[in-house]
Scaffold this motif. Structure first.
Motif, mmCIF file in Angstrom:
data_model
loop_
_atom_site.group_PDB
_atom_site.id
_atom_site.type_symbol
_atom_site.label_atom_id
_atom_site.label_comp_id
_atom_site.label_asym_id
_atom_site.label_seq_id
_atom_site.Cartn_x
_atom_site.Cartn_y
_atom_site.Cartn_z
ATOM 1 N N TRP A 10 -43.776 -12.714 68.882
ATOM 2 C CA TRP A 10 -43.699 -11.264 68.714
ATOM 3 C C TRP A 10 -42.389 -10.730 69.291
ATOM 4 N N VAL A 41 -33.546 4.224 66.759
ATOM 5 C CA VAL A 41 -34.432 3.213 67.355
ATOM 6 C C VAL A 41 -33.613 2.049 67.904
ATOM 7 N N ASP A 63 -42.491 2.767 77.567
ATOM 8 C CA ASP A 63 -41.581 2.865 76.425
ATOM 9 C C ASP A 63 -41.264 1.492 75.847
ATOM 10 N N VAL A 66 -44.730 0.378 74.095
ATOM 11 C CA VAL A 66 -45.362 1.227 73.083
ATOM 12 C C VAL A 66 -44.324 1.956 72.224
ATOM 13 N N ILE A 67 -43.438 2.697 72.853
ATOM 14 C CA ILE A 67 -42.510 3.555 72.117
ATOM 15 C C ILE A 67 -41.561 2.739 71.233
ATOM 16 N N PRO A 69 -41.810 -0.498 70.034
ATOM 17 C CA PRO A 69 -42.467 -1.118 68.871
ATOM 18 C C PRO A 69 -42.916 -0.108 67.806
ATOM 19 N N LEU A 70 -43.400 1.065 68.233
ATOM 20 C CA LEU A 70 -43.791 2.077 67.247
ATOM 21 C C LEU A 70 -42.570 2.612 66.489
ATOM 22 N N GLY A 71 -41.466 2.770 67.191
ATOM 23 C CA GLY A 71 -40.231 3.203 66.532
ATOM 24 C C GLY A 71 -39.742 2.162 65.536
ATOM 25 N N LEU A 73 -41.641 -0.014 63.990
ATOM 26 C CA LEU A 73 -42.594 0.022 62.877
ATOM 27 C C LEU A 73 -42.261 1.159 61.912
ATOM 28 N N LEU A 74 -42.001 2.350 62.449
ATOM 29 C CA LEU A 74 -41.666 3.499 61.611
ATOM 30 C C LEU A 74 -40.375 3.247 60.836
ATOM 31 N N ARG A 77 -40.554 0.720 57.997
ATOM 32 C CA ARG A 77 -41.296 1.222 56.831
ATOM 33 C C ARG A 77 -40.482 2.204 56.006
#
Length: 126
Positions: A10, A41, A63, A66-67, A69-71, A73-74, A77
């Motif tokens: 990962w 990002v 961050d 969470v922050i 990896p979410l950034g 991901l966004l 996409r």
């Protein structure tokens, strides 16, 4: 042991995706809004400055866990899937390629200049 192996995979994929997003931010085929998110990002992930400083217990790593990896991901996409796949391949090649000495020399030169300025500033105060 399987959990550690998954965590390593990962982490490698995150590193590859950060480089791919950095490439996406500079690619003319990527829409402007995807470039903006990808660049932000990648810059945040590579920056030594955190939204929440790491010395704050538990929240300091929020961050990073969470922050970011979410950034990623966004941003991934927002980039067209076939283009993102191509950028990931290029990022993987760049990560595997050994880095040159010129980068190391540049970083050492910057640190040396900073050290010289620090010594001169301290001498003025004394």
């Amino acid at each position: 042991m399987q959990l550690i192996s998954k965590a390593k995979n990962w982490a490698k994929s995150l590193k590859r995706d950060i480089v791919a997003l950095w490439l996406a931010a500079r690619d003319a085929r990527v829409p402007w809004y995807a470039k903006a998110v990808a660049g932000a990002v990648a810059a945040y992930a590579l920056s030594p400055v955190d939204l929440i400083p790491d010395f704050i217990p538990v929240l300091g790593y929020l961050d990073d866990l969470v922050i970011v990896p979410l950034g990623i991901l966004l941003a991934t996409r927002l980039v067209p899937p076939d283009l993102m796949s191509e950028l990931r391949e290029e990022a993987a090649r760049r990560i595997e390629r050994p880095s040159g000495r010129s980068g190391l020399i540049f970083i050492l030169a910057v640190w040396l200049i900073c050290l010289i300025f620090l010594v001169l500033a301290v001498r003025r105060l004394v």
